[in-house]
Design an enzyme around this catalytic site. Structure first.
Site, PDB file in Angstrom:
ATOM      1  N   GLY A  36       0.807  -1.219   0.000  1.00  0.00           N
ATOM      2  CA  GLY A  36       0.000   0.000   0.000  1.00  0.00           C
ATOM      3  C   GLY A  36       0.834   1.259   0.000  1.00  0.00           C
ATOM      4  O   GLY A  36       0.407   2.291   0.532  1.00  0.00           O
ATOM      5  N   GLY A  47      -0.886   4.458  -1.201  1.00  0.00           N
ATOM      6  CA  GLY A  47      -2.036   4.989  -0.493  1.00  0.00           C
ATOM      7  C   GLY A  47      -1.654   6.079   0.485  1.00  0.00           C
ATOM      8  O   GLY A  47      -0.473   6.413   0.653  1.00  0.00           O
ATOM      9  N   MET A  48      -2.648   6.630   1.157  1.00  0.00           N
ATOM     10  CA  MET A  48      -2.397   7.745   2.062  1.00  0.00           C
ATOM     11  C   MET A  48      -1.437   7.366   3.185  1.00  0.00           C
ATOM     12  O   MET A  48      -0.462   8.082   3.435  1.00  0.00           O
ATOM     13  CB  MET A  48      -3.704   8.264   2.660  1.00  0.00           C
ATOM     14  CG  MET A  48      -3.495   9.409   3.656  1.00  0.00           C
ATOM     15  SD  MET A  48      -5.016  10.101   4.345  1.00  0.00           S
ATOM     16  CE  MET A  48      -5.628   8.714   5.307  1.00  0.00           C
ATOM     17  N   VAL A  49      -1.686   6.254   3.864  1.00  0.00           N
ATOM     18  CA  VAL A  49      -0.814   5.865   4.973  1.00  0.00           C
ATOM     19  C   VAL A  49       0.591   5.550   4.468  1.00  0.00           C
ATOM     20  O   VAL A  49       1.583   6.007   5.035  1.00  0.00           O
ATOM     21  CB  VAL A  49      -1.406   4.657   5.724  1.00  0.00           C
ATOM     22  CG1 VAL A  49      -0.412   4.134   6.763  1.00  0.00           C
ATOM     23  CG2 VAL A  49      -2.710   5.033   6.409  1.00  0.00           C
ATOM     24  N   LEU A  81      -1.891  -3.298   9.691  1.00  0.00           N
ATOM     25  CA  LEU A  81      -2.699  -2.123   9.988  1.00  0.00           C
ATOM     26  C   LEU A  81      -4.178  -2.508  10.017  1.00  0.00           C
ATOM     27  O   LEU A  81      -4.743  -2.929   9.011  1.00  0.00           O
ATOM     28  CB  LEU A  81      -2.466  -1.029   8.944  1.00  0.00           C
ATOM     29  CG  LEU A  81      -2.801   0.398   9.383  1.00  0.00           C
ATOM     30  CD1 LEU A  81      -1.850   0.847  10.479  1.00  0.00           C
ATOM     31  CD2 LEU A  81      -2.721   1.348   8.202  1.00  0.00           C
ATOM     32  N   SER A 117      -8.201  -1.355  11.781  1.00  0.00           N
ATOM     33  CA  SER A 117      -9.082  -0.202  11.667  1.00  0.00           C
ATOM     34  C   SER A 117      -9.991  -0.157  12.881  1.00  0.00           C
ATOM     35  O   SER A 117     -10.411  -1.201  13.402  1.00  0.00           O
ATOM     36  CB  SER A 117      -9.922  -0.303  10.388  1.00  0.00           C
ATOM     37  OG  SER A 117     -10.995   0.617  10.399  1.00  0.00           O
ATOM     38  N   SER A 118     -10.349   1.043  13.304  1.00  0.00           N
ATOM     39  CA  SER A 118     -11.243   1.171  14.455  1.00  0.00           C
ATOM     40  C   SER A 118     -12.655   0.691  14.155  1.00  0.00           C
ATOM     41  O   SER A 118     -13.455   0.503  15.074  1.00  0.00           O
ATOM     42  CB  SER A 118     -11.280   2.629  14.942  1.00  0.00           C
ATOM     43  OG  SER A 118     -11.739   3.491  13.923  1.00  0.00           O
ATOM     44  N   CYS A 119     -12.976   0.443  12.880  1.00  0.00           N
ATOM     45  CA  CYS A 119     -14.291  -0.122  12.564  1.00  0.00           C
ATOM     46  C   CYS A 119     -14.373  -1.587  12.985  1.00  0.00           C
ATOM     47  O   CYS A 119     -15.453  -2.196  12.915  1.00  0.00           O
ATOM     48  CB  CYS A 119     -14.612   0.038  11.091  1.00  0.00           C
ATOM     49  SG  CYS A 119     -13.632  -0.997   9.996  1.00  0.00           S
ATOM     50  N   TYR A 175     -15.793  -4.420   5.384  1.00  0.00           N
ATOM     51  CA  TYR A 175     -14.409  -3.972   5.614  1.00  0.00           C
ATOM     52  C   TYR A 175     -13.945  -4.383   7.004  1.00  0.00           C
ATOM     53  O   TYR A 175     -12.830  -4.894   7.184  1.00  0.00           O
ATOM     54  CB  TYR A 175     -14.347  -2.452   5.444  1.00  0.00           C
ATOM     55  CG  TYR A 175     -12.993  -1.839   5.673  1.00  0.00           C
ATOM     56  CD1 TYR A 175     -12.002  -1.934   4.709  1.00  0.00           C
ATOM     57  CD2 TYR A 175     -12.712  -1.143   6.841  1.00  0.00           C
ATOM     58  CE1 TYR A 175     -10.753  -1.353   4.901  1.00  0.00           C
ATOM     59  CE2 TYR A 175     -11.472  -0.558   7.055  1.00  0.00           C
ATOM     60  CZ  TYR A 175     -10.503  -0.664   6.076  1.00  0.00           C
ATOM     61  OH  TYR A 175      -9.268  -0.094   6.275  1.00  0.00           O
ATOM     62  N   LYS A 227     -10.778  -6.929   8.243  1.00  0.00           N
ATOM     63  CA  LYS A 227      -9.717  -6.464   9.129  1.00  0.00           C
ATOM     64  C   LYS A 227      -9.624  -7.322  10.391  1.00  0.00           C
ATOM     65  O   LYS A 227      -8.530  -7.600  10.892  1.00  0.00           O
ATOM     66  CB  LYS A 227      -9.963  -4.999   9.491  1.00  0.00           C
ATOM     67  CG  LYS A 227      -9.708  -4.024   8.361  1.00  0.00           C
ATOM     68  CD  LYS A 227      -8.238  -4.020   7.991  1.00  0.00           C
ATOM     69  CE  LYS A 227      -7.908  -2.963   6.950  1.00  0.00           C
ATOM     70  NZ  LYS A 227      -6.458  -2.962   6.609  1.00  0.00           N
ATOM     71  N   LEU A 229      -8.485   8.497   9.997  1.00  0.00           N
ATOM     72  CA  LEU A 229      -7.323   9.254   9.533  1.00  0.00           C
ATOM     73  C   LEU A 229      -7.706  10.252   8.447  1.00  0.00           C
ATOM     74  O   LEU A 229      -8.693  10.090   7.741  1.00  0.00           O
ATOM     75  CB  LEU A 229      -6.268   8.302   8.967  1.00  0.00           C
ATOM     76  CG  LEU A 229      -5.733   7.223   9.905  1.00  0.00           C
ATOM     77  CD1 LEU A 229      -4.902   6.217   9.123  1.00  0.00           C
ATOM     78  CD2 LEU A 229      -4.907   7.848  11.030  1.00  0.00           C
ATOM     79  N   HIS A 248     -13.399   9.968   3.004  1.00  0.00           N
ATOM     80  CA  HIS A 248     -13.851   9.951   4.383  1.00  0.00           C
ATOM     81  C   HIS A 248     -14.296  11.361   4.780  1.00  0.00           C
ATOM     82  O   HIS A 248     -14.278  12.286   3.979  1.00  0.00           O
ATOM     83  CB  HIS A 248     -12.738   9.459   5.305  1.00  0.00           C
ATOM     84  CG  HIS A 248     -12.484   7.987   5.194  1.00  0.00           C
ATOM     85  ND1 HIS A 248     -11.490   7.466   4.398  1.00  0.00           N
ATOM     86  CD2 HIS A 248     -13.106   6.931   5.778  1.00  0.00           C
ATOM     87  CE1 HIS A 248     -11.504   6.139   4.502  1.00  0.00           C
ATOM     88  NE2 HIS A 248     -12.473   5.790   5.320  1.00  0.00           N
ATOM     89  N   ARG A 285     -16.524  11.897  16.257  1.00  0.00           N
ATOM     90  CA  ARG A 285     -15.505  11.114  15.567  1.00  0.00           C
ATOM     91  C   ARG A 285     -14.116  11.555  16.029  1.00  0.00           C
ATOM     92  O   ARG A 285     -13.884  12.732  16.309  1.00  0.00           O
ATOM     93  CB  ARG A 285     -15.599  11.290  14.050  1.00  0.00           C
ATOM     94  CG  ARG A 285     -16.822  10.676  13.403  1.00  0.00           C
ATOM     95  CD  ARG A 285     -16.778   9.154  13.428  1.00  0.00           C
ATOM     96  NE  ARG A 285     -17.951   8.583  12.758  1.00  0.00           N
ATOM     97  CZ  ARG A 285     -19.105   8.340  13.340  1.00  0.00           C
ATOM     98  NH1 ARG A 285     -19.272   8.644  14.626  1.00  0.00           N
ATOM     99  NH2 ARG A 285     -20.105   7.809  12.670  1.00  0.00           N
TER     100      ARG A 285
END
Length: 310
Positions: A10, A13-15, A104, A106-108, A135, A139, A166, A179, A209
């Protein structure tokens, strides 16, 4: 910090891009194959790549990501693609003999509708938020696979970081895929440029949030590479405090100098009423975020104007 060979999935990607921009990463030999060079959905290709390149550590940041609209529109893709990528990279790393991996999450992954900060022990302890359930399931399974591998053979240390929401440089600003904060930046900017006097907010804006600047997560990940042995097997990475949706709109308007009003569409979905991660483990480990809300939005806005729109 000793030089290490790191496989970063990744990286586009952003991260991944924020991690690569961190000054400390230049000390390492970082492998950054894109999806054309390494299709993480192809287990044989992943195993062959790992056997050929022999990284010291794998950092798994790749994934199909998106906001509430995208998750509701494409639940099959969010489940299958993330499940395939996570399972393949983790199990292929195990089979190739890679001893260290940072996954990595996710809080979801946490149950919905908890008003108190979410400790790591709550994973699989309640119903997931329906709007991003696919999703979240992918995870959770990947994180559990990491845990199972360590249980069977503790010489393999496969650890999971669970960041809060994020935003930041290299984010997705298209409303169809973005997001909350990048979507707000885009909406408020467009309203300001068009001279519109109001911006619509989904719901009543009171849902809370926790959003952390992506550069701060990159800093936590660098610390995790350097202090890997002391890193807990599963750890939240967050701020420890949150804001309402209305406050994110107000902060963005302040940064941009937008003087219009906000209206509320009560017919639109808003997701969970609150999602705040517990940072007790993170604090004990000795790391905290550096950017406050206004500075993070300012950096994100500058990226949006100077790099994304050009």
């Amino acid at each position: 910090m000793s030089k290490q060979r790191i496989l970063l999935t990744g990286s586009g990607g952003m991260v991944g891009r924020n991690l690569l921009e961190h000054p400390s990463m230049f000390a390492h030999d970082v492998l950054t194959p894109d999806s054309q060079q390494l299709d993480l959905r192809d287990y044989t290709a992943v195993l062959t790549y790992l056997q050929n390149h022999r990284p010291d550590i794998v950092i798994h940041c790749a994934g199909k990501v998106g906001g509430i609209q995208a998750n509701m529109r494409e639940p099959v893709g969010f489940l299958l693609e993330n499940l395939d990528m996570g399972r393949n990279i983790v199990w292929a790393s195990r089979q190739a003999g890679v001893k260290r991996l940072i996954n990595l999450g996710s809080s979801c992954m946490y149950p919905r509708n908890h008003n108190d900060p979410l400790p790591e022990e709550l994973v699989l302890k309640g119903e997931l938020e329906p709007t991003n359930e696919g999703y979240a399931l992918a995870k959770i399974i990947t994180a559990r696979l990491c845990d199972y591998i360590m249980r069977e053979d503790p010489s393999f240390q496969y650890k999971t970081l669970i960041p809060c929401n994020l935003y930041g440089r290299h984010d997705k600003f298209d409303p169809a895929h973005s997001h909350l904060i990048p979507a707000i930046i885009h909406k408020v900017y467009q309203a300001r440029e068009k001279g519109e006097k109001s911006v619509e907010i989904w719901g009543d804006g009171t849902a809370r949030r926790e959003f952390m600047y992506a550069g701060d997560l990159a800093d936590a990940m660098v610390h995790a590479i350097d202090q890997f042995d002391s890193l807990p097997s599963m750890m939240n990475v967050g701020l420890g405090y949150d804001y309402t949706i209305n406050e994110y709109y107000q902060a963005t308007a302040e940064v941009m100098g937008y003087a219009g009003e906000f209206t509320h569409n009560l017919e639109k979905p808003v997701g969970m009423t609150r999602k705040l991660v517990s940072i007790e483990r993170q604090q004990s480990w000795g790391w905290q975020a550096k950017n406050d809300l206004l500075s993070g939005i300012e950096k994100s806005y500058q990226f949006y104007v100077n790099e994304y729109l050009r």
